[in-house]
Design an enzyme around this catalytic site. Sequence first.
Site: not given
Ligand code: IPE
Ligand code: IPE
Ligand code: MG
Length: 253
Positions: A28, A41, A76, A79
């Site tokens: 994450d 991003r 996800n 998104r």
């Molecule tokens: C968890 O991260 C999923 C992955 C790392 C693939 P997210 O960023 O989606 O989780 P939340 O929304 O902060 O709980």
């Molecule tokens: C983890 O990083 C990757 C996925 C969940 C696919 P994030 O995209 O959730 O990054 P943050 O949490 O927004 O920083």
């Molecule tokens: Mg995240």
Amino acid sequence: MPSGAAIETDTRQAAMAGVPRHVAIIMDGNGRWAKSHGLPRFEGHRRGAEAVRRSVTAAHELGIEALTLYSFSSENWSRPETEIGELMGLLKRFIRSDLRDLHAKNVRLRIIGEGHPTDSEVQALLDEAQELTRSNTGVKLTVAFNYGSRNEIARAAQQLARQVADGVLRPEDITPERFSDALDTAGLPPLDLVIRTSGEQRLSNFLLWQAAYAELVFLPVFWPDFDRDWMERALAEYGRRERRFGGVEASGS
Ligand code: IPE
Ligand code: IPE
Ligand code: MG
């Protein structure tokens, strides 16, 4: 990387040294890493793919038998479409560029979750990766893709319910062991350690059943900066924990 036999020896030695057999990582913080560097991003996700490579190498070098990475959750999909497209593009690129190398390193790749039923190109690559590395005996690398733990548990329940309906299983035969065998992770060693990067302290629907007695370590690093040094810090923290599994302190009295 050494041969399969050498890796098995490494793993045995590592287990004796208190190294967890099975480590899972919630990767994450890609977005926050990008933001903190004034980048889009996507750049965070791209750099995150490099951290994936480093984590597999670290797992191998440190004698971790199984590494399970959370790459895309069933939640996800909420998104923006452009970000999902970028993540799928990166996954395709990663498999195309790294599959042969992972295979040469004796890594056994497995995908858990529901795959990509609507993108035949992604699905074909995931299938090819699993098929090619099926007989490998090195690091068991499991990628959770379109994965959600509640969904996995519900699918396992459906599978067992069908067997009961068909008369091949009695309800009382549904034990925790049999239930585990119906999950996507069947056959992997018990989960010892869950690492989450980025400072968030939650499981976000990852390995809820499997983590029943896993140790949880939350690291203050965004995923794109993860490396062997961070893995070692997590393992050191794991080594300081006393796992009691409901029992009493090992030292007694
Ligand atoms: C968890 O991260 C999923 C992955 C790392 C693939 P997210 O960023 O989606 O989780 P939340 O929304 O902060 O709980
Ligand atoms: C983890 O990083 C990757 C996925 C969940 C696919 P994030 O995209 O959730 O990054 P943050 O949490 O927004 O920083
Ligand atoms: Mg995240």
